[in-house]
Design a protein around this motif. Structure first.
Motif, PDB file in Angstrom:
ATOM      1  N   ALA A  68      -0.003  10.294  13.776  1.00 45.29           N
ATOM      2  CA  ALA A  68      -0.144   8.831  13.211  1.00 45.29           C
ATOM      3  C   ALA A  68       0.312   8.407  11.969  1.00 45.29           C
ATOM      4  O   ALA A  68       0.478   9.226  11.108  1.00 45.29           O
ATOM      5  CB  ALA A  68      -1.883   8.740  13.134  1.00 45.29           C
ATOM      6  N   GLY A  69       1.138   7.414  11.967  1.00 45.86           N
ATOM      7  CA  GLY A  69       1.749   6.913  10.883  1.00 45.86           C
ATOM      8  C   GLY A  69       2.086   5.705  10.659  1.00 45.86           C
ATOM      9  O   GLY A  69       1.324   4.631  11.272  1.00 45.86           O
ATOM     10  N   PHE A  70       2.234   5.060   9.340  1.00 44.21           N
ATOM     11  CA  PHE A  70       2.436   3.667   8.902  1.00 44.21           C
ATOM     12  C   PHE A  70       3.430   3.633   7.711  1.00 44.21           C
ATOM     13  O   PHE A  70       3.724   4.499   7.137  1.00 44.21           O
ATOM     14  CB  PHE A  70       1.108   3.216   8.529  1.00 44.21           C
ATOM     15  CG  PHE A  70       0.619   4.128   7.352  1.00 44.21           C
ATOM     16  CD1 PHE A  70       0.669   3.467   6.025  1.00 44.21           C
ATOM     17  CD2 PHE A  70      -0.132   5.161   7.631  1.00 44.21           C
ATOM     18  CE1 PHE A  70       0.202   4.317   4.924  1.00 44.21           C
ATOM     19  CE2 PHE A  70      -0.943   5.709   6.397  1.00 44.21           C
ATOM     20  CZ  PHE A  70      -0.715   5.310   5.089  1.00 44.21           C
ATOM     21  N   PRO A  71       4.103   2.631   7.806  1.00 43.26           N
ATOM     22  CA  PRO A  71       5.135   2.320   6.647  1.00 43.26           C
ATOM     23  C   PRO A  71       4.612   2.520   5.339  1.00 43.26           C
ATOM     24  O   PRO A  71       3.496   1.926   4.956  1.00 43.26           O
ATOM     25  CB  PRO A  71       5.919   1.115   6.956  1.00 43.26           C
ATOM     26  CG  PRO A  71       4.922   0.343   7.701  1.00 43.26           C
ATOM     27  CD  PRO A  71       3.806   1.326   8.405  1.00 43.26           C
ATOM     28  N   ALA A  72       5.397   3.133   4.316  1.00 40.24           N
ATOM     29  CA  ALA A  72       5.128   3.298   2.872  1.00 40.24           C
ATOM     30  C   ALA A  72       4.874   1.946   2.085  1.00 40.24           C
ATOM     31  O   ALA A  72       4.145   1.879   1.240  1.00 40.24           O
ATOM     32  CB  ALA A  72       5.981   4.172   2.064  1.00 40.24           C
ATOM     33  N   SER A  73       5.510   0.920   2.654  1.00 41.99           N
ATOM     34  CA  SER A  73       5.388  -0.312   1.997  1.00 41.99           C
ATOM     35  C   SER A  73       4.228  -1.130   2.319  1.00 41.99           C
ATOM     36  O   SER A  73       3.753  -1.969   1.563  1.00 41.99           O
ATOM     37  CB  SER A  73       6.576  -1.397   2.855  1.00 41.99           C
ATOM     38  OG  SER A  73       6.337  -1.383   4.462  1.00 41.99           O
ATOM     39  N   GLN A  74       3.408  -0.580   3.240  1.00 40.04           N
ATOM     40  CA  GLN A  74       1.794  -1.220   3.388  1.00 40.04           C
ATOM     41  C   GLN A  74       1.048  -0.704   2.123  1.00 40.04           C
ATOM     42  O   GLN A  74       0.134  -1.430   1.831  1.00 40.04           O
ATOM     43  CB  GLN A  74       1.401  -0.415   4.654  1.00 40.04           C
ATOM     44  CG  GLN A  74       1.664  -0.943   5.905  1.00 40.04           C
ATOM     45  CD  GLN A  74       0.867  -0.575   7.038  1.00 40.04           C
ATOM     46  OE1 GLN A  74      -0.162   0.030   6.930  1.00 40.04           O
ATOM     47  NE2 GLN A  74       1.223  -1.055   8.373  1.00 40.04           N
ATOM     48  N   ILE A  75       1.355   0.252   1.519  1.00 40.70           N
ATOM     49  CA  ILE A  75       0.329   0.513   0.321  1.00 40.70           C
ATOM     50  C   ILE A  75       1.381   0.390  -0.825  1.00 40.70           C
ATOM     51  O   ILE A  75       0.817   0.109  -2.059  1.00 40.70           O
ATOM     52  CB  ILE A  75       0.015   1.837   0.341  1.00 40.70           C
ATOM     53  CG1 ILE A  75       0.873   2.980   0.612  1.00 40.70           C
ATOM     54  CG2 ILE A  75      -1.023   1.917   1.594  1.00 40.70           C
ATOM     55  CD1 ILE A  75       0.474   4.245   0.505  1.00 40.70           C
ATOM     56  N   PHE A  76       2.710   0.612  -0.985  1.00 45.03           N
ATOM     57  CA  PHE A  76       3.342   0.553  -2.172  1.00 45.03           C
ATOM     58  C   PHE A  76       4.115  -1.191  -2.169  1.00 45.03           C
ATOM     59  O   PHE A  76       5.277  -1.083  -1.680  1.00 45.03           O
ATOM     60  CB  PHE A  76       4.621   1.500  -2.258  1.00 45.03           C
ATOM     61  CG  PHE A  76       3.799   2.892  -2.391  1.00 45.03           C
ATOM     62  CD1 PHE A  76       2.668   3.108  -3.247  1.00 45.03           C
ATOM     63  CD2 PHE A  76       4.502   3.834  -1.593  1.00 45.03           C
ATOM     64  CE1 PHE A  76       2.180   4.347  -3.294  1.00 45.03           C
ATOM     65  CE2 PHE A  76       4.167   5.126  -1.663  1.00 45.03           C
ATOM     66  CZ  PHE A  76       2.737   5.442  -2.614  1.00 45.03           C
ATOM     67  N   THR A  77       3.234  -1.906  -2.393  1.00 43.72           N
ATOM     68  CA  THR A  77       3.710  -3.327  -2.374  1.00 43.72           C
ATOM     69  C   THR A  77       4.316  -3.915  -3.487  1.00 43.72           C
ATOM     70  O   THR A  77       5.194  -4.859  -2.903  1.00 43.72           O
ATOM     71  CB  THR A  77       2.419  -4.196  -1.933  1.00 43.72           C
ATOM     72  OG1 THR A  77       1.399  -4.061  -3.319  1.00 43.72           O
ATOM     73  CG2 THR A  77       1.432  -3.782  -0.864  1.00 43.72           C
ATOM     74  N   SER A  78       4.479  -3.208  -4.439  1.00 39.77           N
ATOM     75  CA  SER A  78       5.041  -4.046  -5.838  1.00 39.77           C
ATOM     76  C   SER A  78       6.339  -3.228  -6.023  1.00 39.77           C
ATOM     77  O   SER A  78       7.270  -3.719  -6.723  1.00 39.77           O
ATOM     78  CB  SER A  78       4.072  -3.927  -6.924  1.00 39.77           C
ATOM     79  OG  SER A  78       2.951  -4.750  -6.794  1.00 39.77           O
ATOM     80  N   CYS A  79       6.630  -2.117  -5.720  1.00 40.27           N
ATOM     81  CA  CYS A  79       7.726  -1.335  -5.761  1.00 40.27           C
ATOM     82  C   CYS A  79       7.557  -0.145  -4.808  1.00 40.27           C
ATOM     83  O   CYS A  79       6.625   0.023  -4.184  1.00 40.27           O
ATOM     84  CB  CYS A  79       7.604  -0.794  -7.418  1.00 40.27           C
ATOM     85  SG  CYS A  79       6.503   0.341  -7.800  1.00 40.27           S
ATOM     86  N   ALA A  80       8.889   0.732  -4.653  1.00 43.13           N
ATOM     87  CA  ALA A  80       8.992   1.560  -3.658  1.00 43.13           C
ATOM     88  C   ALA A  80       9.250   2.844  -4.385  1.00 43.13           C
ATOM     89  O   ALA A  80      10.004   3.705  -4.140  1.00 43.13           O
ATOM     90  CB  ALA A  80      10.163   1.379  -2.907  1.00 43.13           C
ATOM     91  N   TYR A  81       8.000   3.334  -5.431  1.00 49.54           N
ATOM     92  CA  TYR A  81       8.123   4.648  -5.738  1.00 49.54           C
ATOM     93  C   TYR A  81       6.703   5.286  -5.569  1.00 49.54           C
ATOM     94  O   TYR A  81       5.412   4.399  -6.019  1.00 49.54           O
ATOM     95  CB  TYR A  81       8.414   4.597  -7.326  1.00 49.54           C
ATOM     96  CG  TYR A  81       9.901   4.202  -7.699  1.00 49.54           C
ATOM     97  CD1 TYR A  81      10.749   4.981  -7.332  1.00 49.54           C
ATOM     98  CD2 TYR A  81       9.975   2.653  -8.346  1.00 49.54           C
ATOM     99  CE1 TYR A  81      12.142   4.397  -7.662  1.00 49.54           C
ATOM    100  CE2 TYR A  81      11.258   2.387  -8.482  1.00 49.54           C
ATOM    101  CZ  TYR A  81      12.514   3.251  -8.175  1.00 49.54           C
ATOM    102  OH  TYR A  81      13.421   2.860  -8.378  1.00 49.54           O
TER     103      TYR A  81
END
Length: 661
Positions: A68-81
């Protein structure tokens, strides 16, 4: 010119204000339930490979199919670190893992290159945090035995070069790296995968109940202390809290199963393969659970003790100071007798056809006690030899499955050893010996020794020494996340009016916690009743510096006071050279039985069974005729519940049957 400076200052302040208003952290500093995010949204059917499993009273998810997976952008909404400081909280139940097998609880993978950004994985006796980048870095926590098929809650906190791992609210394991955790670990174009390493293996074979990312802080203070450290909760998916099948048909409808199967009929075997299985005993109207060693009662019609009757006369080869009861998977119930006579040795008895029968004889030197324990599915017996000779040696024996016998495993130097206690703290196994006195000078004020198991050499090594005075007994117990040892000090060379000490485990060793006045203390018994913690001491005799000895004196039950954080006297009970207490239950009733051994003139005495009566404490309900009674043990078999006592002045030990209604 002044106008230009004013415009420049205004521009700088405005730019600073714009930057301060536009900057935000990558995510809110709140717990992020990664397990819940990896599950289907409401209204979507879960994949058939995701199954909810009831194990040891708690629910978890087994992710047997696609990771099971989901994109990191779902939780890191303001930056990608990824956060530079964070905690990962996981509640897992991991089966036994093969050597060199590595399973991922969580992974963050770059979608384009399929390279690992971050991973949390478990292997045999190890937990690792893998950090990607130009070069893969590993934060390894060794000797972390999570793969024991039991629930554990782990908190991994990372800040700068420091990483801290806390298992079941125990003492934290600290790790310092040469380099700090990267402050700019990019997650752009990455995916979070729960229970695996995407398509490249490392699938998690256990159960997941909780997986939470807490940015910015250590989650340990939020979880600990707690009454159930192995199942401490920060954020649990709702589906694991509610009923698995919704009667109205709405919401997620997960396939649901229990690891336990219910067996009817005669008593089935109980060993490692049957661990977690249930047995419905129609005869006793009880539901029992196999813990991998023996059957434990879960539910049973409420019985009450009616009377106690003679059941078996057990003639041993000599007087018996101590008896130890234990079970061996696929073999059954055993009893080890510590016999006084060195010529005849000590006997190991097996329960066959409703009685104890001799099974093996082991050479001993005035044996005073046996202790059974297990390490990594290996079964051991250690004997306390007390014969005063130089050197004095006690021995550890290991069960040989092929020969179905106990064989000598290790030799330890002791001094008139009277007792052994075995216990586990976190991932370590310990033994502590009660050294009573030294042979060459009869000095009772000597050190008793705590040994720690070395996983590499497979031997016990000296870990700590504690000063004792005629030590007679050790008792280990835990209260919440705290671990204690209490010693029964009997004699300091002049008098038996000598204090006994409770020690607490702090910073990797035992330190004095409380001193309790005792009079020839020979035994401690710890037990709980309705969440209250008790310690009962057996006071044997008062030997003053002048005057006659007294044998009929009070033994005392102490209760832990949660406000003062000390044990305080709860009840005094008149005993006659008491040398042992045994706590047991029948149905909902709680009992204590005392071993009265001598009143100053006779060894033929009644030992008394006391029943718990709430705030009245324990009241006498049965008197059992005994002769030189030294030790009591309670046990249950398919034939019923029993008490057995050993005699230090006779070759006759007796088994009593508890009759109920």
């Amino acid at each position: 010119m002044l106008a230009c400076h004013f415009l420049l200052l205004t521009w700088v302040l405005l730019a600073a204000r714009v930057r301060s208003q536009s900057w935000r952290p990558c995510t809110e500093l709140l717990p992020l339930d990664l397990l819940a995010r990896a599950l289907p949204s409401p209204g979507q059917a879960p994949p058939s490979q995701v199954r909810m499993v009831q194990s040891r009273g708690s629910r978890g998810l087994r992710l047997a199919g696609t990771v099971a997976g989901f994109p990191a952008s779902q939780i890191f909404t303001s930056c990608a670190y990824f956060p530079a400081e964070f905690s990962l909280v996981a509640t897992v139940k991991v089966p036994r893992l093969r050597k060199k097998r590595k399973e991922f609880i969580l992974s963050v993978v770059d979608e384009g290159s399929d390279s690992l950004v971050l991973g949390l994985c478990v292997s045999e006796a190890r937990l690792q945090l893998l950090v990607g980048g130009r070069r893969l870095r590993r934060m390894r926590f060794e000797d972390v035995a999570l793969d024991d098929n039991r629930w554990h809650t782990v908190v991994l906190a990372v800040t700068g070069p420091h990483a801290t791992l806390t298992v079941d609210c125990g003492l934290p394991l600290e790790l310092k790296q040469a380099r700090s955790f990267p402050s700019t670990l990019s997650t752009r174009g990455s995916w979070f995968f729960v229970g695996g390493r995407r398509r490249t293996g490392g699938r998690f074979s256990g159960l997941l109940r909780q997986l939470v990312l807490l940015p910015g802080s250590d989650a340990t203070p939020r979880l600990c202390p707690t009454s159930d450290p192995s199942l401490a909760e920060l954020s649990i998916p709702q589906v694991l809290k509610s009923t698995p099948l919704r009667p109205d048909g709405r919401g997620l409808d997960y396939p649901y199963e229990a690891e336990a199967r219910v067996t009817l009929g005669t008593r089935p075997p109980c060993s490692g393969p049957e661990q977690g299985q249930l047995w419905l005993d129609v005869g006793s109207r009880g539901l029992l659970l196999c813990d991998g060693w023996t059957w434990r009662t879960l539910l049973q019609s409420k019985e009450r003790l009616d009377y106690v009757e003679d059941y078996q006369d057990l003639y041993t080869s000599s007087e018996t100071f101590d008896i130890e009861l234990f079970s061996i998977p696929s073999e059954g119930l055993f009893m080890a007798a510590a016999n006084r006579d060195s010529r005849s040795g000590s006997g190991i008895y097996k329960w066959r056809g409703g009685s104890f029968q001799i099974y093996q004889n082991i050479s001993t030197k005035e044996a005073r006690a046996w202790k059974h324990f297990s390490i990594n599915d290996q079964i051991f017996l250690v004997v306390a030899n007390s014969k005063e000779a130089e050197p004095e040696l006690s021995f550890i024996y290991r069960w040989n499955q092929r020969r179905r016998r106990f064989l000598r495993h290790q030799t330890l130097e002791t001094h008139s050893a009277v007792d052994w206690e075995a216990f586990h703290i976190h991932n370590d196994s310990f033994l502590v010996v009660a050294n009573h006195r030294r042979a060459r000078d009869s000095n009772h004020n000597i050190d008793s020794v705590i040994y720690r198991w070395n996983q590499i050499t497979k031997l016990f090594e000296v870990n700590q020494t504690l000063s004792t005075s005629g030590a007679y007994d050790w008792e280990f117990f835990s209260v919440g996340p705290y671990h204690f040892l209490v010693v029964a000090n009997t004699f300091d060379g002049r008098t038996t009016t000598v204090s006994s000490t409770i020690y607490v485990w702090l910073d990797g060793s035992f330190q004095a916690f409380q001193s309790i006045p005792t009079v020839g203390a020979t035994d401690w018994e710890t037990f709980q009743i309705h969440g209250r913690f008790f310690l009962a001491v057996a006071n044997s005799q008062k030997v003053p510096e002048r005057g006659p000895s007294l044998y009929s004196i009070n033994s005392t039950i102490y209760e832990l006071n949660i406000f003062t954080q000390t044990f305080i006297p709860f009840q005094d009970i008149l005993t006659h050279s008491a040398v042992d207490w045994e706590f047991f239950t029948v149905g909902d009733e709680k009992f204590l039985v005392v071993a009265n051994s001598h009143d100053g003139s006779s060894y033929s005495l009644n030992s008394v069974v006391y029943r718990w009566q709430g705030y009245e404490g324990f009241v006498p309900v049965h008197s059992l005729p005994t002769f030189g009674c030294r030790d009591w043990e309670h046990f249950s078999t398919g034939e019923g519940a029993f008490l057995i006592y050993s005699s230090a002045t006779s070759r006759l030990s007796k088994v009593f049957k508890l009759r109920t209604y």
